[in-house]
Design an enzyme around this catalytic site. Structure first.
Site, PDB file in Angstrom:
ATOM      1  N   HIS A 241       0.831  -1.199   0.000  1.00  0.00           N
ATOM      2  CA  HIS A 241       0.000   0.000   0.000  1.00  0.00           C
ATOM      3  C   HIS A 241       0.870   1.255   0.000  1.00  0.00           C
ATOM      4  O   HIS A 241       2.073   1.189   0.227  1.00  0.00           O
ATOM      5  CB  HIS A 241      -0.928   0.022   1.221  1.00  0.00           C
ATOM      6  CG  HIS A 241      -2.075  -0.932   1.126  1.00  0.00           C
ATOM      7  ND1 HIS A 241      -1.961  -2.261   1.482  1.00  0.00           N
ATOM      8  CD2 HIS A 241      -3.353  -0.758   0.702  1.00  0.00           C
ATOM      9  CE1 HIS A 241      -3.124  -2.874   1.285  1.00  0.00           C
ATOM     10  NE2 HIS A 241      -3.985  -1.987   0.825  1.00  0.00           N
TER      11      HIS A 241
ATOM     12  N   LYS B  57      -0.576   4.808   4.592  1.00  0.00           N
ATOM     13  CA  LYS B  57      -1.519   3.886   5.248  1.00  0.00           C
ATOM     14  C   LYS B  57      -1.061   3.618   6.673  1.00  0.00           C
ATOM     15  O   LYS B  57       0.098   3.270   6.916  1.00  0.00           O
ATOM     16  CB  LYS B  57      -1.629   2.572   4.464  1.00  0.00           C
ATOM     17  CG  LYS B  57      -2.678   1.609   5.033  1.00  0.00           C
ATOM     18  CD  LYS B  57      -2.909   0.430   4.112  1.00  0.00           C
ATOM     19  CE  LYS B  57      -3.902  -0.552   4.711  1.00  0.00           C
ATOM     20  NZ  LYS B  57      -5.236   0.050   4.931  1.00  0.00           N
TER      21      LYS B  57
END
Length: 249
Positions: free
Chosen positions: A143, A147
């Site tokens: 990600h 995040k």
């Protein structure tokens, strides 16, 4: 369908606003958020300040905000789709408890591709177990560098769903950073990568000695999650009180 969006000023909230302009079956009436941005819809913080009626709440906020929104939905008897990740055990227990009074759909990923990936992974695990083929399972999730939760909720959901095939007997490992150990047949190990602007990528590997089966799901635009959430909302609104997953709706 009159809709309230939790986290309306965040990235997912903005995507939901875009999609609702296209899908005329939804009418956004308000949003919940602690951010300070301009918005064409009324924003309430805390949620209990909202005196508007709605048919459903879609929540892409933060764990602490989700808990407040959940209390609002419980008081108003409004169904809620919770797509917030990083929820604590106590928060999850509260969701389960309140689901006896309102319909709640709890999911870590609202995309169709993630749903298919989970189903395929379960199917592969069942086949390997039935054929008694020795194998190791590794999950890699990637990600963007902003995040907050590690590992991703989707990776945990994948691991838990696969582990159900083994009656939850496999050990769930988060990385291999606590001293080296050779991979075992009774483990499911999750590895997390963070960097750049990657929206979301999940890879599931089944290592069978001289063979490898792998499944990859990658998202290039967060709008995928918005369209998925709206599709799930249309299904949730037809359900009675209870706690639901993407699988059960």
């Amino acid at each position: 369908m009159k809709l309230i969006i939790g986290g309306i000023l965040g990235k997912m909230g903005e995507k939901l606003q875009e999609c609702c302009k296209i899908d005329a079956s939804f009418q956004i009436v308000a949003g919940f958020d602690f951010l300070q941005k301009e918005c064409v819809y009324p924003i309430f913080n805390p949620p209990f300040d909202c005196d508007l009626s709605a048919d459903l709440v879609i929540d892409f906020s933060t764990p602490s905000t989700t808990e407040l929104i959940l209390d609002f939905c419980f008081a108003k008897k409004i169904p809620i789709l919770i797509a917030t990740t990083g929820l604590s055990k106590n928060q999850l227990a509260k969701i389960k408890k309140l689901s006896s009074e309102i319909p709640i759909l709890l999911t870590s990923n609202t995309s169709l591709g993630a749903f298919i990936t989970e189903n395929c992974s379960i199917s592969i695990a069942k086949s390997l177990k039935e054929e008694n083929i020795k194998h190791q399972i590794e999950i890699i999730e990637t990600h963007h560098n902003q995040k907050k939760d590690v590992p991703s909720g989707t990776a945990l959901s994948l691991a838990n769903s696969i582990n159900m095939v083994y009656n939850n007997q496999n050990s769930l490992l988060i990385g291999r950073n606590q001293g080296f150990s050779f991979p075992q047949n009774n483990e499911i190990c999750i590895h997390s990568l963070r960097g750049g602007n990657v929206v979301g990528k999940h890879e599931v590997y089944f290592f069978l000695g001289d063979e490898v089966i792998s499944i990859t799901h990658q998202v290039y635009d967060k709008k995928v999650f918005a369209w998925g959430a709206l599709s799930l909302a249309k299904k949730l609104i037809k359900h009675k009180n209870g706690l639901y997953s993407v699988q059960t709706v």
